[in-house]
Scaffold this motif. Structure first.
Motif: not given
Length: 505
Positions: A60-66, A186-190
């Motif tokens: 999940a962090l991969d999606a928000v690190r950018k 759940r991954e979308a929730g995280r």
């Protein structure tokens, strides 16, 4: 053959034998060292492989690190996520009897996928004090999806559930089913929770861990009994909490009730937040004092729970973090609670109003190298008149004298020092006329509410140090008076210092 010749041959034979013995000995040493190295490497690989092979991890962090805010330093920011879900990893309802009897959590339809616990920890790269902020679950904020798009204004706990529901509907329409549907949702929730917390606090998240009610129960079951301390007796039919005041030991079911109670507490959810902080402090103190890190059997129990109930981000090297665990269990964590500005009704729900810019400034201040000023008007109150006696109840020689010297510098009158039976937490009792001084000292030493005693002379306060005792910062200002009062809306409450068994409401 002459005698001289025979002697030369015997000496030559002895030298050859010694060389042969030396060569054999060297071979044994080399073989033993090689075997030990291979076995050691094999055991290390096996232990590491055994641990990581069963972990549930998330990207999940991969999606928000950018879109993450820049780092303030080289420290690591860790987010602890506690789900209120009564479901297992595959989305199946937990057994009804278990939920009602052990978790005392109603039914599996309650809680959904709200994040009732959010704790952001700032772990310095070179060791030292760890700063942690609990984010009240009802804070009314702009919640985001993992891609940074806005969900709208909701309670921060709802970011996970909103994203989960939207993803569940989308993937179900695409024909995704079962465990895969649950995992993707759940991954979308995280992702949404990580993005929302990053945006709200203004700092990036490097790692996270997620646990639900079952995971919390299983961890407590491995470590039980858990020692906690309450300022007042409590009884709550909603959470199942029914505890007397003072230091006590809880089993797994009671521990869950301890951290879930909010009804009947002066500050409601804010007091519950401090319960969660106190529980973490007690558990980390227990991990250290009971030698869990050095016990293969206890560690195995924790590892089994981690594999079964906890989700970790995929970039987290758990063995590297385990080496930092002793720093976290050594009393080097200070828990704060983010302040609120008041209460209101939004979307037909009771919410906490917050100032996002104030929150960002506070987090940046605490997470940077420059300490923030914490003195208030109450902190400058003079020491109330009293003679103070201090007893060693923590098994550490000299602490009573050190604590008494500290109190004398604050303005109290020196009494005597003595030894006492070892006890988990610091206690304060007082005689007639010394209640105010006792309240000040109990607050300063993070002890339970002081108690009056006919055995204590008038004008005297008796402090018995517990195993959780740590000397307050001598540079801090005069002691504040701790009295029973309802917290104001903007009052985030006192910080909870780890390293022992803190007393809370």
């Amino acid at each position: 053959m002459s005698e001289p010749t025979r002697r030369r041959r015997r000496r030559a034979d002895v030298r050859r034998e010694r060389r042969s013995l030396g060569i054999r000995a060297l071979r044994v040493v080399v073989w033993t060292a090689s075997s030990a190295l291979l076995l050691g490497c094999g055991a290390t690989w096996f232990a590491y492989h055994t641990l990581i092979s069963g972990l549930t991890t998330s990207d999940a962090l991969d999606a928000v690190r950018k879109k993450a805010p820049p780092h303030l330093d080289d420290a690591v920011n860790l987010l602890l996520i506690g789900l209120d879900s009564r479901k297992d990893m595959n989305g199946n309802d937990l057994p009804r009897q278990f939920v009602q009897k052990e978790l005392h959590a109603g039914s599996s339809s309650i809680g959904y996928y709200n994040t009732n616990t959010l704790i952001l920890m700032h772990i310095p790269a070179g060791g030292g004090k760890v700063q942690a902020f609990s984010i009240p679950r009802d804070d009314y904020v702009q919640t985001l999806n993992g891609d940074g798009s806005a969900q709208g204004h909701y309670k921060i706990k709802e970011a996970y559930a909103n994203a989960y529901a939207a993803a569940h509907d989308k993937y179900a329409q695409q024909g995704v089913k079962g465990a895969q549907l649950e995992a993707r949702s759940r991954e979308a929730g995280r992702e949404a929770t990580l993005a929302t917390v990053q945006d709200f606090t203004g700092v990036p998240i490097d790692h996270f861990a997620e646990v639900n009610l079952l995971g919390f129960y299983d961890i407590a079951h491995v470590l039980q009994p858990i020692t906690v301390c309450l300022n007042h007796a409590v009884q709550d039919r909603y959470s199942g909490a029914d505890f007397p005041a003072g230091v006590q030991q809880l089993n797994a079911r009671q521990a869950l009730a301890f951290v879930r109670q909010r009804h009947g507490l002066d500050a409601g959810d804010l007091d519950r937040t401090r319960r969660q902080q106190a529980f973490i402090s007690s558990v980390t103190h227990q991990l250290k004092t009971q030698g869990v890190w050095a016990s293969p059997s206890k560690l195995q129990g924790l590892f089994d729970t981690v594999k079964k109930d906890i989700v970790l981000d995929s970039s987290w090297n758990v063995l590297d973090f385990a080496q930092q665990a002793t720093n976290l269990t050594g009393g080097n964590v200070v828990f704060h609670t983010l302040p609120i500005e008041g209460f209101a009704l939004r979307n037909s729900q009771d919410v906490n109003l917050v100032d996002p810019e104030k929150i960002k400034a506070m987090v940046r201040q605490e997470f940077s190298d420059t300490p923030s000023p914490t003195a208030t008007a109450a902190d400058t109150a003079p020491a109330a008149p009293a003679v103070v006696d201090v007893h060693n109840g923590n098994g550490a020689e000299g602490d009573a004298s050190t604590a008494l010297s500290y109190l004398v510098e604050l303005g109290y009158t020196a009494g005597v020092t003595d030894n006492a039976a070892v006890q988990p937490a610091t206690t304060v009792v007082y005689g007639p006329g010394a209640q105010k001084a006792a309240q000040q000292i109990a607050h300063r030493f993070n002890a339970a509410a002081p108690a009056s005693s006919s055995a204590v002379p008038a004008g005297h306060v008796v402090v018995t140090l517990g195993e959780s005792f740590t000397l307050p910062d001598p540079k801090a200002s005069s002691p504040a008076v701790t009295e029973s009062h309802a917290s104001s809306p903007a009052d985030s409450g006192p910080a909870v210092k780890a390293g022992g068994v803190p007393c809370v409401n």
